[in-house]
Design a protein around this motif. Sequence first.
Motif, short mmCIF file in Angstrom:
data_model
loop_
_atom_site.label_atom_id
_atom_site.label_comp_id
_atom_site.label_asym_id
_atom_site.label_seq_id
_atom_site.Cartn_x
_atom_site.Cartn_y
_atom_site.Cartn_z
N ALA A 31 -6.63 3.65 5.92
CA ALA A 31 -6.00 2.73 4.96
C ALA A 31 -4.50 2.91 4.93
O ALA A 31 -3.76 1.96 4.76
CB ALA A 31 -6.58 2.94 3.57
N PHE A 61 -7.79 -2.74 -1.85
CA PHE A 61 -9.04 -2.32 -1.25
C PHE A 61 -9.42 -0.91 -1.66
O PHE A 61 -8.55 -0.10 -2.01
CB PHE A 61 -8.95 -2.36 0.29
CG PHE A 61 -8.98 -3.74 0.84
CD1 PHE A 61 -10.18 -4.34 1.19
CD2 PHE A 61 -7.82 -4.47 1.01
CE1 PHE A 61 -10.22 -5.61 1.69
CE2 PHE A 61 -7.84 -5.75 1.52
CZ PHE A 61 -9.06 -6.32 1.86
N GLU A 62 -10.72 -0.63 -1.58
CA GLU A 62 -11.21 0.73 -1.71
C GLU A 62 -12.17 0.99 -0.55
O GLU A 62 -12.81 0.07 -0.05
CB GLU A 62 -11.89 0.97 -3.05
CG GLU A 62 -13.21 0.27 -3.24
CD GLU A 62 -13.82 0.56 -4.61
OE1 GLU A 62 -13.13 1.09 -5.50
OE2 GLU A 62 -15.00 0.22 -4.79
N LYS A 63 -12.23 2.25 -0.15
CA LYS A 63 -13.06 2.64 0.97
C LYS A 63 -14.53 2.56 0.58
O LYS A 63 -14.94 3.05 -0.46
CB LYS A 63 -12.70 4.06 1.42
CG LYS A 63 -13.33 4.48 2.71
CD LYS A 63 -12.76 5.80 3.18
CE LYS A 63 -13.30 6.13 4.55
NZ LYS A 63 -12.67 7.33 5.09
N GLN A 64 -15.34 1.91 1.45
CA GLN A 64 -16.77 1.80 1.20
C GLN A 64 -17.53 2.86 2.00
O GLN A 64 -18.39 3.53 1.48
CB GLN A 64 -17.27 0.41 1.57
CG GLN A 64 -18.74 0.21 1.26
CD GLN A 64 -19.19 -1.17 1.61
OE1 GLN A 64 -18.80 -1.72 2.64
NE2 GLN A 64 -20.03 -1.76 0.77
N THR A 80 -14.57 1.27 6.69
CA THR A 80 -14.82 -0.07 6.15
C THR A 80 -14.30 -0.10 4.72
O THR A 80 -14.54 0.82 3.95
CB THR A 80 -16.31 -0.42 6.17
OG1 THR A 80 -16.77 -0.41 7.53
CG2 THR A 80 -16.57 -1.80 5.58
N TYR A 81 -13.61 -1.17 4.38
CA TYR A 81 -13.01 -1.29 3.06
C TYR A 81 -13.46 -2.59 2.42
O TYR A 81 -13.68 -3.59 3.10
CB TYR A 81 -11.48 -1.24 3.17
CG TYR A 81 -11.00 0.15 3.49
CD1 TYR A 81 -10.49 0.97 2.50
CD2 TYR A 81 -11.10 0.67 4.78
CE1 TYR A 81 -10.07 2.26 2.79
CE2 TYR A 81 -10.70 1.95 5.07
CZ TYR A 81 -10.19 2.74 4.07
OH TYR A 81 -9.81 4.01 4.34
N LYS A 94 -14.65 -7.88 3.02
CA LYS A 94 -15.05 -6.64 3.68
C LYS A 94 -14.36 -6.62 5.04
O LYS A 94 -14.45 -7.59 5.80
CB LYS A 94 -16.57 -6.60 3.85
CG LYS A 94 -17.09 -5.31 4.40
CD LYS A 94 -18.62 -5.32 4.41
CE LYS A 94 -19.17 -4.04 4.95
NZ LYS A 94 -20.64 -4.04 4.96
N ASN A 126 -12.77 -4.11 8.50
CA ASN A 126 -12.57 -2.87 9.26
C ASN A 126 -11.72 -3.23 10.47
O ASN A 126 -11.20 -4.34 10.55
CB ASN A 126 -13.90 -2.20 9.62
CG ASN A 126 -14.78 -3.03 10.50
OD1 ASN A 126 -14.33 -3.76 11.39
ND2 ASN A 126 -16.08 -2.96 10.26
#
Length: 124
Positions: free
Chosen positions: A28, A82-85, A89-90, A101, A103
């Motif tokens: 990120a 965004f936040e990391k999933q 992938t964010y 979504k 990446n």
Amino acid sequence: MKNIVKILSLFLVVTTVMMSCKKDKDPATADFFVGTYKGSVSYNKDGTSITSQDGKVTVTKVDDTYSFFFGSGIPDIKGVKFEKQDDNTYVSIGNGLTGIKINASSLVMLVSNDGATWTANCER
């Protein structure tokens, strides 16, 4: 004099090792998904519909927010966080801007905001 040379040599070795062992950056912060994605895109609002199977979305980053530029007469989406999933992938977060979504290789979007809907299914 020999002691000074030994100390300087040790200092150079330690500095070199420290620089070569630098930790990898979080994707990120490395902006790994900034760039252009190509695929199908669409936009709908108040009876206006724009669809392109050969569309593109250009992603840019300023500070900690991202912008999505579509072209083809589709309005841009700006100010997305965004936040990391999971691994690299964010997912988007925030009011009215959820549904993205992304990446390094794909962008999937279904965003509804202010009566408008944007979709994208793109890769690079």
